[in-house]
Design an enzyme around this catalytic site. Structure first.
Site, short mmCIF file in Angstrom:
data_model
loop_
_atom_site.label_atom_id
_atom_site.label_comp_id
_atom_site.label_asym_id
_atom_site.label_seq_id
_atom_site.Cartn_x
_atom_site.Cartn_y
_atom_site.Cartn_z
N TYR A 69 -5.06 8.32 -1.00
CA TYR A 69 -4.84 8.74 0.39
C TYR A 69 -3.65 7.99 0.96
O TYR A 69 -3.50 6.79 0.73
CB TYR A 69 -6.11 8.42 1.20
CG TYR A 69 -6.04 8.80 2.65
CD1 TYR A 69 -6.24 10.13 3.04
CD2 TYR A 69 -5.80 7.85 3.63
CE1 TYR A 69 -6.19 10.49 4.38
CE2 TYR A 69 -5.75 8.20 4.97
CZ TYR A 69 -5.95 9.53 5.34
OH TYR A 69 -5.90 9.87 6.67
N ASN B 298 0.84 -1.19 0.00
CA ASN B 298 0.00 0.00 0.00
C ASN B 298 0.87 1.25 0.00
O ASN B 298 1.26 1.75 -1.05
CB ASN B 298 -0.92 -0.07 1.22
CG ASN B 298 -1.85 1.12 1.34
OD1 ASN B 298 -1.85 2.02 0.52
ND2 ASN B 298 -2.65 1.14 2.38
N ILE C 203 -5.10 0.36 -2.82
CA ILE C 203 -5.18 1.81 -3.06
C ILE C 203 -6.30 2.38 -2.20
O ILE C 203 -7.46 2.02 -2.35
CB ILE C 203 -5.46 2.11 -4.56
CG1 ILE C 203 -4.42 1.41 -5.44
CG2 ILE C 203 -5.43 3.62 -4.80
CD1 ILE C 203 -4.65 1.60 -6.94
N ASP C 204 -5.90 3.25 -1.28
CA ASP C 204 -6.89 3.95 -0.46
C ASP C 204 -7.25 5.25 -1.17
O ASP C 204 -6.36 6.02 -1.53
CB ASP C 204 -6.31 4.28 0.92
CG ASP C 204 -5.97 3.02 1.70
OD1 ASP C 204 -6.71 2.03 1.56
OD2 ASP C 204 -4.97 3.02 2.44
N VAL C 205 -8.55 5.47 -1.33
CA VAL C 205 -8.98 6.67 -2.07
C VAL C 205 -9.88 7.52 -1.18
O VAL C 205 -10.75 7.01 -0.47
CB VAL C 205 -9.75 6.27 -3.35
CG1 VAL C 205 -10.21 7.52 -4.10
CG2 VAL C 205 -8.89 5.39 -4.24
#
Ligand code: ZN
Lengths: 253, 379
Positions: A142, A103, A129-131
């Site tokens: 993010y 990540n 993938i942090d959005v």
């Protein structure tokens, strides 16, 4: 096996499991070993296990806990958290973990994805993938290690990770995390439209209908959920649950 | 127990593995006598019992008017508390909040039973999850102490939290599945009061390593004075007012709410199951089935012959218990070899550690009187 996998995602904070809301307010939900035992007996297809502290404090994965977890886990396991070295990946796989997720380190060093997928094979490398939406309501990647919304466009970033050899994307909506109000279908669609590799939708699942939406409207290949499998009812009582297999089979055809 | 002095009651199946047992000239044990003299006269499972229960129920309902919940029920996923929940909601028409303490040993069966029950009955659930690192350390401390009462950490946390939440949410009535039909006999020598915080702390001080920061506790003052007298909390055991038959309750729950029975392999708490079917009999020679079956005999739900036959059966499946031993050791963070030493180390009793035992003995005298008064009030 279901056509679309339905994957519980467990978050590790230090020694225990927690569940967050929009990446905040971690609530303690118990001991990882027991949770995994229960999911085993519920015959869950796959499990995602994320150490949410490791990268933040800049340490390697906790191999001791990981070993204990793998020893209990009868289903394929994807581990993420604190991975920044090829040796770490090697060690994690040697413990019996099937997939690893990268990540925050992918944001720092995208070549790492390339190296990892060349050595270990794309099928075992997941990029999470942090959005989160920025103040202009635009989707941005993010970075949880810095608690910061970056300038990176998630669609472009997803394409890059695919080119680098990632075998799968775990797409997580920070704004929906822990809310149980449904997935961000718009976001999922944006990403699945441009990728050829499978996308696991995460963030916001509250009921089976949400899975159906992510798969049918968003074209996600798999769905992951946290709160939905550990909380019950209006008091958010901690109770590990998983839908009946037949129910999922019926809905996710 | 010395060899050669073995004796078993001629009426129930209690024997000299309970140190305090005595026998009369007919070979009937002191537990039977206690039952006849102290329990039976006040135990009405007929119409009069149900009428009494209805009076209590009315009090609860009056109290709960305009409140979201009128009572709280502590649930484990086991048969007694599950049936109680069904009974309270469907038969008595109460509006309970169901409370569960997760001590880190829930089996899949336990959580599935709770899930089925609250979904089918449309009841709200509230849980408290004990911090596992603290629980683990406390349980390990109890093993290291060598005492028999290894259930203390779980039981203490459960009741401490149940009472705390009851008062916090302003619920005066606590319903428990405790019942005389299956639990009228419980030898004091086989365990020790789980609510004695002084004892719990003393054992942890000797053998614990992790500071107990969040572990739920209830002290002497709170337990015997604050909750009952200041907060007016009332414990009700509804199953004592009806002809409660465990096996029938199980069949009923299976049919009505998809409840599943935990056999020997899985207990509602994997720890309790392991502790009662393996640790306690192997290390101390205590077979809790004897107390349970004797209770059923005295309740008229089983014959002595049936109980003796039941006792012939092995306590547990040997292969399954070996797997459980590995699991328990792993959960406690020790090797199986280390765990084996707990089975053979010198035996200790609670008296080897500080406790409120004397104070409790004194209190028992008072509470005997208190109980009489409360029964009168409930009548
Ligand atoms: Zn007897």
């Amino acid at each position: 096996m279901l056509k679309n996998r339905v994957i519980p995602c467990l978050l590790l904070q230090n020694q225990g499991l927690v569940k967050t809301i929009r990446f905040k307010e971690p609530k303690y939900v118990g001991d990882p070993i027991n949770a995994i035992r229960i999911f085993n007996e519920k015959e869950v297809d796959e499990l995602i296990f994320l150490d949410i502290i490791a990268s933040k404090v800049g340490r390697s994965p906790n191999f001791e806990i990981l070993q204990n977890i793998v020893g209990e886990c009868f289903m394929p396991l994807c581990y993420g958290g604190g991975i920044s070295r090829l040796e770490d990946i090697q060690k994690i796989f040697s413990l019996g973990v099937e997939k690893i997720s990268i990540n925050s380190f992918a944001l720092k060093n995208i070549d790492f994805i390339k190296q990892a997928s060349e050595i270990f094979g794309s099928q075992s490398i997941v990029v999470t993938i942090d959005v989160k939406k920025n103040f202009l309501e635009k989707y941005k990647v993010y970075d949880h290690t810095r608690n910061k919304i970056t300038d990176i466009d998630p669609v472009e970033f997803a394409i890059t990770t695919q080119e680098m050899g990632a075998g799968e994307i775990l797409l997580n909506s920070v704004d929906r995390d822990g809310t149980q109000g449904g997935y961000d279908i718009d976001l999922i669609t944006k990403i699945t439209n441009v990728l050829s590799i499978p996308v696991i939708a995460m963030g916001g699942a509250g009921k089976i209908d949400d899975f159906v939406d992510a798969v049918k409207k968003g074209n996600a290949s798999a769905v992951a959920a946290g709160s939905m499998f550990v909380f019950h009812g209006k008091h958010r009582a901690v109770l590990i649950t998983y839908p009946e297999y037949q129910e999922l089979e019926k809905r996710l055809v | 127990m010395e060899q050669g002095n073995y004796q078993i009651c001629s009426r129930c199946v209690m024997d000299t593995t309970a140190q305090e047992i005595t026998f009369d000239e007919n070979g009937v044990c002191s537990f039977c006598h206690f039952f006849d003299e102290k329990i039976k006269p006040d135990w009405h499972r007929d119409k009069s019992g149900y009428q009494k229960l209805q009076k209590i129920v009315k009090k609860i309902k009056d109290y709960g008017k305009n409140k979201e919940y009128d009572c709280i029920i502590g649930i484990s996923g086991g048969v007694d508390s599950s049936y109680l929940t069904y009974f309270a909601k469907k038969i008595l028409g109460l509006r309970p909040l169901v409370f569960h303490v997760d001590g880190g040993w829930n089996s899949e069966l336990a959580v599935k039973n709770i899930e089925n029950l609250i979904k089918k009955l449309d009841i709200d659930l509230f849980t408290y999850v004990v911090d596992w690192e603290e629980m683990r350390d406390l349980q390990l401390a109890f093993f290291k102490s060598g005492v028999a009462n290894q259930d203390v950490p779980q039981d203490h946390a459960f009741f401490a939290m149940l009472y705390k939440y009851a008062t916090q949410y302003n619920i005066k009535y606590v319903l428990t599945g405790g019942n005389l039909a299956t639990e009228s006999i419980l030898p004091a020598s086989w365990g020790y009061n789980a609510m004695d915080l002084k004892h719990l702390k003393a054992v942890h001080k000797c053998f614990g390593q992790v500071k107990l920061k969040t572990f739920p506790t209830v002290n002497f003052f709170q337990y015997y004075f604050y909750y009952p007298y200041i907060k007016g909390m009332v414990i009700v055991r509804p199953l004592n007012y009806i002809p409660y038959v465990k096996s029938e309750a199980m069949q009923f729950l299976e049919k009505e709410v998809g409840w599943r029975y935990y056999g020997c392999k899985h207990g509602e708490s994997r720890f309790t199951n392991f502790f009662q079917t393996y640790f306690l009999p192997v290390r101390f020679g205590y077979d809790k089935r004897k107390a349970h079956l004797s209770s059923l005999i005295l309740a008229g739900q089983m014959t002595r012959d049936e109980a003796l036959k039941e006792l012939q059966r092995p306590l547990c499946d040997e292969k399954a218990i070996e797997e459980e031993k590995i699991f328990v050791s792993k959960k406690l963070g020790i090797t199986v070899d280390k765990f084996e030493t707990f089975l053979t180390m010198p035996k200790k009793t609670f008296k080897d550690y500080p406790s409120n035992y004397r104070l409790l003995q004194l209190l028992r005298l008072i509470s005997d009187i208190k109980r009489q008064v409360r029964y009168k009030w409930l009548k």
